[in-house]
Design a protein around this motif. Structure first.
Motif, PDB file in Angstrom:
ATOM      1  N   PHE A   1      -9.985   1.605   7.083  1.00  0.00           N
ATOM      2  CA  PHE A   1      -8.686   1.017   7.427  1.00  0.00           C
ATOM      3  C   PHE A   1      -8.861   0.329   8.784  1.00  0.00           C
ATOM      4  CE2 PHE A   1      -6.922   5.052   5.206  1.00  0.00           C
ATOM      5  CZ  PHE A   1      -7.331   4.579   3.975  1.00  0.00           C
ATOM      6  N   THR A   2      -9.448  -0.826   8.744  1.00  0.00           N
ATOM      7  CA  THR A   2      -9.844  -1.525   9.963  1.00  0.00           C
ATOM      8  C   THR A   2      -8.668  -1.785  10.891  1.00  0.00           C
ATOM      9  OG1 THR A   2     -11.602  -2.524   8.668  1.00  0.00           O
ATOM     10  CG2 THR A   2     -11.161  -3.492  10.823  1.00  0.00           C
TER      11      THR A   2
ATOM     12  N   ILE B   1       0.844  -1.189   0.000  1.00  0.00           N
ATOM     13  CA  ILE B   1       0.000   0.000   0.000  1.00  0.00           C
ATOM     14  C   ILE B   1       0.882   1.242   0.000  1.00  0.00           C
ATOM     15  CG2 ILE B   1      -1.889   1.180   1.175  1.00  0.00           C
ATOM     16  CD1 ILE B   1      -2.335  -1.505   2.713  1.00  0.00           C
ATOM     17  N   ALA B   2       0.798   2.032  -1.058  1.00  0.00           N
ATOM     18  CA  ALA B   2       1.600   3.253  -1.135  1.00  0.00           C
ATOM     19  C   ALA B   2       1.113   4.319  -0.155  1.00  0.00           C
ATOM     20  CB  ALA B   2       1.569   3.798  -2.564  1.00  0.00           C
TER      21      ALA B   2
ATOM     22  N   GLY C   1      -2.916   3.300  -4.129  1.00  0.00           N
ATOM     23  CA  GLY C   1      -1.682   2.752  -4.666  1.00  0.00           C
ATOM     24  C   GLY C   1      -1.440   1.319  -4.239  1.00  0.00           C
ATOM     25  N   VAL C   2      -2.499   0.532  -4.089  1.00  0.00           N
ATOM     26  CA  VAL C   2      -2.365  -0.870  -3.704  1.00  0.00           C
ATOM     27  C   VAL C   2      -1.906  -1.674  -4.918  1.00  0.00           C
ATOM     28  CG1 VAL C   2      -3.634  -2.900  -2.916  1.00  0.00           C
ATOM     29  CG2 VAL C   2      -4.070  -0.687  -1.874  1.00  0.00           C
ATOM     30  N   SER C   3      -0.981  -2.593  -4.696  1.00  0.00           N
ATOM     31  CA  SER C   3      -0.457  -3.412  -5.794  1.00  0.00           C
ATOM     32  C   SER C   3      -0.292  -4.855  -5.332  1.00  0.00           C
ATOM     33  CB  SER C   3       0.885  -2.855  -6.266  1.00  0.00           C
ATOM     34  OG  SER C   3       1.830  -2.896  -5.206  1.00  0.00           O
TER      35      SER C   3
ATOM     36  N   ASP D   1      -5.380  -4.927  16.508  1.00  0.00           N
ATOM     37  CA  ASP D   1      -5.280  -6.384  16.617  1.00  0.00           C
ATOM     38  C   ASP D   1      -5.908  -7.117  15.428  1.00  0.00           C
ATOM     39  OD1 ASP D   1      -7.866  -5.607  17.302  1.00  0.00           O
ATOM     40  OD2 ASP D   1      -8.126  -7.237  18.739  1.00  0.00           O
ATOM     41  N   ARG D   2      -6.398  -6.397  14.441  1.00  0.00           N
ATOM     42  CA  ARG D   2      -7.075  -7.022  13.302  1.00  0.00           C
ATOM     43  C   ARG D   2      -6.130  -7.482  12.203  1.00  0.00           C
ATOM     44  NH1 ARG D   2     -12.747  -5.717  13.757  1.00  0.00           N
ATOM     45  NH2 ARG D   2     -12.970  -5.672  16.019  1.00  0.00           N
ATOM     46  N   ALA D   3      -4.857  -7.142  12.316  1.00  0.00           N
ATOM     47  CA  ALA D   3      -3.870  -7.552  11.311  1.00  0.00           C
ATOM     48  C   ALA D   3      -2.507  -7.641  11.986  1.00  0.00           C
ATOM     49  CB  ALA D   3      -3.821  -6.544  10.160  1.00  0.00           C
ATOM     50  N   PRO D   4      -1.615  -8.479  11.447  1.00  0.00           N
ATOM     51  CA  PRO D   4      -0.257  -8.532  11.999  1.00  0.00           C
ATOM     52  C   PRO D   4       0.458  -7.202  11.778  1.00  0.00           C
ATOM     53  CG  PRO D   4      -0.430  -9.881  10.012  1.00  0.00           C
ATOM     54  CD  PRO D   4      -1.808  -9.402  10.326  1.00  0.00           C
ATOM     55  N   ALA D   5       1.560  -6.993  12.471  1.00  0.00           N
ATOM     56  CA  ALA D   5       2.301  -5.726  12.400  1.00  0.00           C
ATOM     57  C   ALA D   5       2.712  -5.376  10.972  1.00  0.00           C
ATOM     58  CB  ALA D   5       3.524  -5.788  13.311  1.00  0.00           C
ATOM     59  N   ASP D   6       3.006  -6.383  10.146  1.00  0.00           N
ATOM     60  CA  ASP D   6       3.420  -6.121   8.762  1.00  0.00           C
ATOM     61  C   ASP D   6       2.248  -6.150   7.793  1.00  0.00           C
ATOM     62  OD1 ASP D   6       2.847  -8.846   8.788  1.00  0.00           O
ATOM     63  OD2 ASP D   6       4.535  -9.353   7.478  1.00  0.00           O
ATOM     64  N   GLY D   7       1.024  -6.124   8.325  1.00  0.00           N
ATOM     65  CA  GLY D   7      -0.150  -6.247   7.475  1.00  0.00           C
ATOM     66  C   GLY D   7      -1.137  -5.123   7.664  1.00  0.00           C
ATOM     67  N   ALA D   8      -2.201  -5.190   6.882  1.00  0.00           N
ATOM     68  CA  ALA D   8      -3.290  -4.225   6.969  1.00  0.00           C
ATOM     69  C   ALA D   8      -4.585  -4.921   6.569  1.00  0.00           C
ATOM     70  CB  ALA D   8      -3.041  -3.033   6.054  1.00  0.00           C
TER      71      ALA D   8
END
Length: 161
Positions: free
Chosen positions: A40-41, A16-17, A89-91, A47-54
């Protein structure tokens, strides 16, 4: 009541840019985009996503585009993914996704709604043991619905906890 289709994407943060420096966005109808909003939940609830996630949810349909609720899951996912690409800017490809369709779920408050609810409440006050609760009256969010239920329980002799 209007419905909505929600496409939820589990993403790697580096896909995500956009900085995701808010809780999401609403898309005005004048923009003529096929989505209503995105949330952007994982920013709202870490706690809805890991630290490196979204976790990003995209909303489609609503009162202006009820036909979207009849699109298949693949088409809804494609539309939502394309819009996230253009707007954030999601890829790449999502780690996972889920499509949920809620029909007749969101009350549509029209001009005069507050006054109408006030008149309803005045009439209710004359009927001991009768109360109304739900998203049709004072808000569609979970906190508003909980408050509505607690107030109704209190009026009919229940506890507010």
């Amino acid at each position: 009541y209007a419905g909505a289709a929600i496409v939820s994407f589990a993403l790697a943060r580096d896909q995500i840019a956009h900085p995701l420096d808010g809780f999401g966005f609403v898309v005005p109808e004048v923009e003529r985009r096929p989505i209503l909003a995105a949330s952007f939940t994982s920013v709202k609830f870490t706690d809805r996503a890991p630290a490196d996630g979204a976790l990003v949810r995209v909303f489609l349909g609503g009162a202006c585009h009820p036909e979207y609720l009849d699109y298949g899951e693949d088409r809804l996912r494609e539309i939502a993914w394309q819009q996230l690409g253009e707007l954030l800017g999601v890829s790449g490809a999502p780690r996972d996704h889920r499509v949920t369709v809620w029909r007749h779920a969101m009350p549509q408050y029209h001009v005069g709604h507050v006054e109408r609810v006030a008149r309803i409440n005045e009439r209710l006050a004359t009927h001991s043991g009768l109360a109304l609760a739900g998203n049709a009256y004072t808000g569609v969010g979970i906190p508003q619905c909980i408050a509505s239920a607690q107030q109704a329980a209190g009026k009919v002799g229940g506890t507010q906890d």
